[in-house]
Design a protein around this motif. Structure first.
Motif, mmCIF file in Angstrom:
data_model
loop_
_atom_site.group_PDB
_atom_site.id
_atom_site.type_symbol
_atom_site.label_atom_id
_atom_site.label_comp_id
_atom_site.label_asym_id
_atom_site.label_seq_id
_atom_site.Cartn_x
_atom_site.Cartn_y
_atom_site.Cartn_z
ATOM 1 N N HIS A 22 0.838 -1.208 0.000
ATOM 2 C CA HIS A 22 0.000 0.000 0.000
ATOM 3 C C HIS A 22 0.871 1.255 0.000
ATOM 4 N N PRO A 23 0.568 2.233 -0.887
ATOM 5 C CA PRO A 23 1.387 3.452 -0.960
ATOM 6 C C PRO A 23 1.370 4.286 0.314
ATOM 7 N N GLY A 24 0.306 4.167 1.104
ATOM 8 C CA GLY A 24 0.189 4.999 2.293
ATOM 9 C C GLY A 24 0.835 4.419 3.534
ATOM 10 N N LYS A 25 1.471 3.274 3.413
ATOM 11 C CA LYS A 25 2.040 2.616 4.589
ATOM 12 C C LYS A 25 3.549 2.417 4.430
ATOM 13 N N LEU A 26 4.252 2.656 5.516
ATOM 14 C CA LEU A 26 5.666 2.315 5.585
ATOM 15 C C LEU A 26 5.760 0.878 6.083
ATOM 16 N N GLN A 27 6.375 0.033 5.295
ATOM 17 C CA GLN A 27 6.440 -1.387 5.647
ATOM 18 C C GLN A 27 7.890 -1.839 5.747
ATOM 19 N N ALA A 28 8.079 -2.955 6.435
ATOM 20 C CA ALA A 28 9.429 -3.490 6.607
ATOM 21 C C ALA A 28 9.360 -5.008 6.662
ATOM 22 N N ASP A 44 0.864 8.997 -7.224
ATOM 23 C CA ASP A 44 -0.399 9.537 -7.710
ATOM 24 C C ASP A 44 -0.679 8.920 -9.077
ATOM 25 N N ASP A 45 -1.733 9.377 -9.746
ATOM 26 C CA ASP A 45 -2.128 8.750 -11.012
ATOM 27 C C ASP A 45 -1.091 8.926 -12.113
#
Length: 462
Positions: A22-28, A44-45
């Motif tokens: 997901h673009p809105g989450k920082l993941q590791a 964005d688009d």
């Protein structure tokens, strides 16, 4: 270590569906040697960029690896480039962070898997110890990438120290994401010989799986296989045999002791003929393009006529052997002033090749892909423009006289083509006409009445 992948295909945020991130989450994701962070600097688009940032713990890495031995107390194992340099660590991170995308799976939008998209990739930074920019290009360009390379100096405060082995690489191509990830996964560790994992048969299986669909047809497949498998001969031979098991077996031009001797005699004869042509041309400066291990260079050095000699080869290892053959480090200063060896490719314009009276190109062109011959022609005849060019290549018609060579086979597994005399003369004549040269032809070796000589030579005069 940082890898970024950007697309501008609208809607660009489709990239997040493919990556399952997901673009809105920082993941590791946790790795045995550190942590890989996944985030989107832009989404964005119109444009979407995903970043994979690898944070390696070099101290933890050493402790887990159980480094021992008499030098285990030194700082070498702890102070190194591993936190900053994309290598085999990055491939492991890609496999773990983007496994579904690399395997061609997308649960929510499966139709995206086979969609070709415009991508821009940045890898910061890559080591390329043996091969440098030339090797980077030879790995990525055959796959359709436009390549831009930034090389770093060892220390900006001490420019005399020269260039480092580190590069930031920018790639652009239109392709499927699963293919892009497979390319990067395989080719990053090819550039770095310092693998952090044990190379075994399991790595052969990974290579063949990730290389499916593109490695078999890659012009550098043998080098890719060898370097990926850390030059372990048995594993490399196994991988190459399995990769090419559906292709005709290529037979080397020296399958037994007698043919080894015959090949060596022909090679010596060829070099002597080339040397005679260079001497008779009256040239004082000469460049050996594709100098290999330096046999011709050594012969040129004996001729006092040549005041300046340059040897060029794409293989760093061959240049090392050439330096040893010439006993370069112990050469008298005046003699050393006459000769130089350097790494370079014959398909990229290089100002260092210009201004020579003559050029020797001995058994080189057949190692180039046919679609790169035009670039080779421009580099040599349009940009370097030596007054005399002496060029040799095998005569394919002569191959039938080798009793142990199968019909249709080439003399060396690395040959991309071998020409008949008519094909070679047509090509050479066209090159001469386009570049304001005259050209003549000579046979090299024992001439057979029907099939000619084993080697064919063209002498170009500007």
């Amino acid at each position: 270590m940082l890898l970024t992948i950007t697309t501008t295909r609208t809607p660009a945020t489709d990239l997040s569906y493919l990556l399952h991130k997901h673009p809105g989450k920082l993941q590791a994701v946790g790795l045995s040697q550190g942590v890989a962070h996944i985030f989107y600097p832009h989404a964005d688009d119109d444009k979407c960029t995903v970043a994979l940032l690898l944070d390696v713990d070099p101290i933890g890495l050493v402790r887990k690896s159980g480094e021992g031995g008499p030098d285990s107390f030194t700082l070498e194992h702890y102070v190194n480039d591993r936190p900053y340099v994309a290598s085999s660590f990055m491939s492991v991170a890609i496999a773990k962070a983007f496994s579904t995308a690399m395997n061609g799976k997308c649960e929510k939008r499966p139709e995206l898997v086979d969609v070709t998209m415009p991508f821009e990739v940045t890898i910061s930074v890559l080591p390329a110890v043996k091969g440098g920019e030339v090797l980077i290009r030879r790995l990525f360009e055959p796959l359709g990438y436009a390549v831009m390379v930034e090389r770093y100096v060892l220390d900006e405060n001490f420019p005399e120290w020269g260039q480092s082995k580190y590069f930031t690489v920018h790639l652009k191509a239109d392709l499927k994401l699963k293919d892009l990830l497979s390319h990067v996964y395989v080719l990053i560790p090819v550039l770095d010989n310092e693998k952090h994992y044990w190379v075994s048969q399991q790595e052969v299986e990974k290579l063949l799986k990730k290389g499916e669909g593109w490695l078999k047809d890659h012009s550098e497949k043998e080098q890719i296989i060898k370097r990926y498998l850390r030059n372990i001969g048995g594993l490399a031979k196994n991988a190459l045999a399995r990769l090419t098991e559906d292709e005709p077996v290529e037979v080397s031009a020296h399958d037994d002791g007698e043919r080894d001797i015959a090949r060596e005699k022909l090679h010596d004869k060829r070099l002597n003929v080339v040397l005679d042509e260079l001497v008779s041309s009256g040239s004082n400066t000469v460049v050996d393009l594709g100098c290999g291990e330096g046999k011709l260079l050594k012969m040129l050095l004996r001729e006092k006529q040549f005041k300046k000699i340059l040897g060029v080869d794409v293989s760093y290892r061959s240049l090392e052997k050439a330096a040893r053959r010439l006993v370069f480090d112990e050469m008298p200063p005046k003699q050393k002033e006459r000769i130089e060896i350097m790494q370079g490719a014959l398909t990229y314009r290089d100002k260092r090749l210009a201004g020579f009276d003559a050029a020797a190109i001995v058994e080189v062109i057949e190692h180039l892909d046919l679609n790169r011959l035009k670039a080779f022609e421009r580099v040599v005849f349009e940009f370097a423009k030596p007054g005399t060019v002496v060029l040799t290549t095998p005569n394919r018609e002569y191959n039938e006289l080798f009793e142990t060579m199968e019909a249709g086979a080439m003399r060396h597994t690395d040959h991309r083509f071998e020409w008949t005399r008519a094909e070679f003369e047509t090509w050479a004549t066209d090159v001469a006409t386009r570049n304001s040269y005259s050209v003549s032809f000579k046979p090299v070796g024992d001439v057979h009445e029907r099939v000619g000589a084993p080697t064919q030579m063209a002498i170009f005069k500007r």
